[in-house]
Design an enzyme around this catalytic site. Structure first.
Site, PDB file in Angstrom:
ATOM      1  N   HIS A 100     -41.156  59.401 -59.083  1.00  9.06           N
ATOM      2  CA  HIS A 100     -40.974  58.514 -59.836  1.00  9.06           C
ATOM      3  C   HIS A 100     -41.908  57.911 -60.996  1.00  9.06           C
ATOM      4  O   HIS A 100     -43.413  58.077 -60.222  1.00  9.06           O
ATOM      5  CB  HIS A 100     -41.634  57.304 -57.890  1.00  9.06           C
ATOM      6  CG  HIS A 100     -40.277  57.570 -56.921  1.00  9.06           C
ATOM      7  ND1 HIS A 100     -39.741  56.899 -57.212  1.00  9.06           N
ATOM      8  CD2 HIS A 100     -40.327  57.763 -55.889  1.00  9.06           C
ATOM      9  CE1 HIS A 100     -38.608  57.008 -55.931  1.00  9.06           C
ATOM     10  NE2 HIS A 100     -38.860  57.993 -55.470  1.00  9.06           N
ATOM     11  N   SER A 122     -43.279  21.965 -56.295  1.00  5.95           N
ATOM     12  CA  SER A 122     -43.307  22.236 -54.706  1.00  5.95           C
ATOM     13  C   SER A 122     -45.340  22.472 -54.580  1.00  5.95           C
ATOM     14  O   SER A 122     -45.247  22.744 -52.963  1.00  5.95           O
ATOM     15  CB  SER A 122     -42.886  22.963 -54.262  1.00  5.95           C
ATOM     16  OG  SER A 122     -42.709  24.496 -55.262  1.00  5.95           O
ATOM     17  N   GLY A 123     -45.745  22.476 -55.397  1.00  9.23           N
ATOM     18  CA  GLY A 123     -47.083  22.589 -55.565  1.00  9.23           C
ATOM     19  C   GLY A 123     -47.283  23.922 -56.401  1.00  9.23           C
ATOM     20  O   GLY A 123     -48.407  24.471 -56.046  1.00  9.23           O
ATOM     21  N   ALA A 140     -43.309  24.393 -60.742  1.00 12.22           N
ATOM     22  CA  ALA A 140     -44.362  24.259 -61.975  1.00 12.22           C
ATOM     23  C   ALA A 140     -43.652  24.372 -63.820  1.00 12.22           C
ATOM     24  O   ALA A 140     -43.744  24.420 -64.201  1.00 12.22           O
ATOM     25  CB  ALA A 140     -46.179  24.384 -61.731  1.00 12.22           C
ATOM     26  N   GLY A 158     -33.069  55.565 -53.464  1.00 10.00           N
ATOM     27  CA  GLY A 158     -32.371  55.055 -52.637  1.00 10.00           C
ATOM     28  C   GLY A 158     -33.456  56.048 -51.286  1.00 10.00           C
ATOM     29  O   GLY A 158     -33.604  56.732 -51.895  1.00 10.00           O
ATOM     30  N   CYS A 189     -34.839  60.484 -58.840  1.00 11.84           N
ATOM     31  CA  CYS A 189     -35.105  60.126 -57.565  1.00 11.84           C
ATOM     32  C   CYS A 189     -33.613  60.470 -56.884  1.00 11.84           C
ATOM     33  O   CYS A 189     -32.944  61.173 -57.414  1.00 11.84           O
ATOM     34  CB  CYS A 189     -36.353  59.501 -56.371  1.00 11.84           C
ATOM     35  SG  CYS A 189     -36.133  60.159 -55.188  1.00 11.84           S
ATOM     36  N   TYR A 190     -33.216  59.972 -56.318  1.00  9.29           N
ATOM     37  CA  TYR A 190     -31.761  59.430 -55.247  1.00  9.29           C
ATOM     38  C   TYR A 190     -31.067  59.961 -56.832  1.00  9.29           C
ATOM     39  O   TYR A 190     -29.814  60.456 -56.995  1.00  9.29           O
ATOM     40  CB  TYR A 190     -32.014  59.129 -54.852  1.00  9.29           C
ATOM     41  CG  TYR A 190     -29.669  58.056 -54.475  1.00  9.29           C
ATOM     42  CD1 TYR A 190     -29.894  58.891 -52.821  1.00  9.29           C
ATOM     43  CD2 TYR A 190     -29.203  57.186 -54.302  1.00  9.29           C
ATOM     44  CE1 TYR A 190     -28.958  58.796 -52.814  1.00  9.29           C
ATOM     45  CE2 TYR A 190     -27.989  58.043 -54.038  1.00  9.29           C
ATOM     46  CZ  TYR A 190     -27.667  57.864 -53.416  1.00  9.29           C
ATOM     47  OH  TYR A 190     -26.271  57.446 -52.375  1.00  9.29           O
ATOM     48  N   GLU A 236     -42.205  55.358 -62.171  1.00  9.50           N
ATOM     49  CA  GLU A 236     -41.759  53.250 -62.489  1.00  9.50           C
ATOM     50  C   GLU A 236     -43.468  53.487 -61.941  1.00  9.50           C
ATOM     51  O   GLU A 236     -43.612  52.231 -61.482  1.00  9.50           O
ATOM     52  CB  GLU A 236     -40.948  53.183 -61.824  1.00  9.50           C
ATOM     53  CG  GLU A 236     -40.251  52.946 -59.914  1.00  9.50           C
ATOM     54  CD  GLU A 236     -39.582  54.602 -59.410  1.00  9.50           C
ATOM     55  OE1 GLU A 236     -39.379  54.888 -58.845  1.00  9.50           O
ATOM     56  OE2 GLU A 236     -39.758  55.235 -60.869  1.00  9.50           O
ATOM     57  N   VAL A 255     -46.149  27.950 -58.492  1.00  9.71           N
ATOM     58  CA  VAL A 255     -46.340  28.525 -59.652  1.00  9.71           C
ATOM     59  C   VAL A 255     -45.289  28.111 -60.305  1.00  9.71           C
ATOM     60  O   VAL A 255     -44.510  28.344 -60.931  1.00  9.71           O
ATOM     61  CB  VAL A 255     -46.375  30.051 -60.262  1.00  9.71           C
ATOM     62  CG1 VAL A 255     -46.732  30.421 -60.934  1.00  9.71           C
ATOM     63  CG2 VAL A 255     -47.902  29.990 -59.389  1.00  9.71           C
ATOM     64  N   ASP A 256     -43.839  28.846 -59.573  1.00  7.85           N
ATOM     65  CA  ASP A 256     -42.835  28.459 -59.812  1.00  7.85           C
ATOM     66  C   ASP A 256     -41.549  27.285 -60.739  1.00  7.85           C
ATOM     67  O   ASP A 256     -41.134  26.755 -61.909  1.00  7.85           O
ATOM     68  CB  ASP A 256     -41.399  29.286 -59.261  1.00  7.85           C
ATOM     69  CG  ASP A 256     -41.942  31.243 -58.433  1.00  7.85           C
ATOM     70  OD1 ASP A 256     -42.980  30.995 -58.987  1.00  7.85           O
ATOM     71  OD2 ASP A 256     -41.733  31.018 -57.499  1.00  7.85           O
ATOM     72  N   LYS A 279     -42.376  37.029 -61.741  1.00  3.55           N
ATOM     73  CA  LYS A 279     -42.761  36.607 -61.090  1.00  3.55           C
ATOM     74  C   LYS A 279     -44.024  36.496 -62.013  1.00  3.55           C
ATOM     75  O   LYS A 279     -44.514  35.439 -63.054  1.00  3.55           O
ATOM     76  CB  LYS A 279     -43.036  37.134 -59.644  1.00  3.55           C
ATOM     77  CG  LYS A 279     -45.210  35.754 -59.378  1.00  3.55           C
ATOM     78  CD  LYS A 279     -44.834  34.573 -59.320  1.00  3.55           C
ATOM     79  CE  LYS A 279     -44.073  34.115 -58.070  1.00  3.55           C
ATOM     80  NZ  LYS A 279     -44.037  33.226 -57.764  1.00  3.55           N
TER      81      LYS A 279
END
Length: 449
Positions: free
Chosen positions: A176, A230-231, A236, A60, A87-88, A178, A233-234, A373
């Site tokens: 970190h 919408s055109g 579709a 954070g 970390c935090y 990650e 990826v999501d 995504k």
């Protein structure tokens, strides 16, 4: 909306701000363990009810010494659930359990060398050696760990860079793991998840599809659903997933807003009819959107206007499918987090989460709302969608309307479409489509220059 209980083991990532939690949650999922992000004010009773295999406290932007800094109920340490602080999160564990967190005066930022101590570590991979790089971003540092914790690694300015209490299954790491800049970071996370917490690492996209199909069938039943393409990826992938579940009960509506990338409208219609065989209604509505956007310059106002027009056109497009009561949307997990998690850094509102009209006539079907995504792309590939759809670069729901600074007009859109086409063509020529996450042109308001 029907909520189906996730059948997999779950790891909860507690969010302490600045989007650290999102990356951690993604890394957990890369280890084939399902994860979700929760706010730091979650109660111990709720944590216990959800029965996670492990809990990770994220990093954070604040100091544990700052007044009003985020915290968590210290009773979580008594649940007997393995906990890793990053970390935090590591500093918070130390502070709450009686250790000392001091301000070192200079901190560490970026690449740092790790120093191993004489205590054996449950988290560090065996091939980590003295001087290996880790990625730091901190000002405070743990100088004295709580009673019962061993220091298994340090750095020049972090005397307790890795603290471990195997008896209580409590761990803290100052750097970190990650991020890709910490070479052994993913291995450290996986050792915590699998060897310490006992996760089975059985969460796959195949399982996601099976569970989503079952959930969609349970929600929709014998009803009909309408999906707005919408055109991107999501939408579709959402359409393909729902089509797999309910077949001909789904009708897709492609609303041509006039705000698409160059030539993309025709490509979307052709691709979906060719590859999926889904009933598709093509609504050419650019005049409606340009009229509604006249004189509007604020990006948030544009999003809300475009989102509402989408819904209204869906309602009008029902035509012969007046019995469609479900609306399919490609809402993703980051949309949900940014729109609803208190500590998450809110970048923008999402018209597919928080901007829907209150009198909307549909019940939402959101089969991707628990996915990131990259996971959506994997699901799309598993469903057989072509690369031209799966690897299309992310595109905002409101389209080029929010990439135009100032008023949205047909001329401005035309200029931006051609500029954006040049950018995408250059990326394609270089062979970097999958390496460059997102690249696009933006049209400035030249009247203000």
């Amino acid at each position: 909306m029907v909520q189906v209980e996730n059948a997999h083991e779950i790891v909860l990532v507690v969010d302490f701000g600045a989007q650290y939690a999102q990356l951690i949650a993604r890394r957990v999922r890369e280890a084939r363990v399902y994860s979700e992000i929760v706010p730091n004010n979650i109660s111990v009773d709720e944590l216990s009810r959800r029965a996670p295999k492990a809990i990770i406290l994220s990093g954070g932007p604040k100091s544990v010494h700052t007044e009003g800094a985020p915290t968590i109920d210290p009773d979580i340490y008594e649940l007997g659930i393995p906990i890793l602080g990053i970390c935090y999160g590591s500093q918070l564990i130390a502070q709450q359990l009686g250790g000392t967190v001091d301000r070192s005066g200079h901190g560490e930022y970026g690449r740092t060398e790790i120093h191993l101590t004489n205590y054996p570590s449950q988290l560090l991979p065996e091939d980590v050696t003295q001087g290996d790089p880790v990625w730091m971003s901190h000002f405070d540092a743990i100088t004295q760990p709580p009673e019962g914790f061993n220091v298994t690694a340090s750095t020049n300015d972090a005397p307790a860079a890795l603290i471990e209490n195997p008896d209580r299954q409590l761990y803290g790491v100052q750097y970190h793991p990650e991020v890709a800049h910490t070479p052994h970071g993913q291995q450290l996370l996986e050792r915590f998840l699998i060897e310490v917490a006992g996760c089975h690492a059985d969460w796959t996209m195949t399982n996601v599809i099976e569970e989503s199909v079952n959930a969609i069938r349970q929600q929709v039943g014998q009803g009909k659903a309408i999906c707005g393409l919408s055109g991107g990826v999501d939408s579709a992938v959402a359409a393909a997933l729902v089509h797999k579940a309910i077949g001909a009960q789904l009708v897709c509506v492609f609303v041509d807003t006039g705000l698409m990338r160059l030539g993309e409208g025709d490509q979307v219609v052709e691709t979906f009819q060719r590859t999926q065989g889904i009933e598709l209604i093509h609504e050419r509505a650019s005049d409606v959107f340009f009229e509604a956007l006249q004189g509007v310059t604020d990006p948030e106002d544009k999003r809300k206007i475009i989102g509402e027009k989408f819904i209204r056109i869906f309602e009008q497009a029902q035509g012969g499918i007046t019995d469609a009561h479900f609306l399919v949307q490609g809402t993703l997990y980051p949309d949900v987090i940014e729109s609803g998690t208190e500590e998450a850094a809110k970048i923008k509102s999402h018209h597919n989460v928080g901007g829907l009209p209150e009198d909307m006539e549909f019940e939402l079907v959101e089969p991707l709302r628990n996915l990131f995504k990259d996971e959506v792309r994997a699901v799309g590939t598993e469903l057989g969608l072509p690369d031209e759809i799966i690897w299309r670069q992310p595109f905002p729901g409101p389209g080029l309307g929010v990439r135009i600074i100032g008023e949205v007009t047909p001329d401005a859109v035309s200029v931006l479409q051609h500029a954006d086409a040049i950018v995408r063509e250059e990326i394609s020529r270089s062979g970097l489509e999958r390496e460059i996450w997102q690249a696009f042109a933006v049209l400035a308001d030249i009247r203000s220059v």
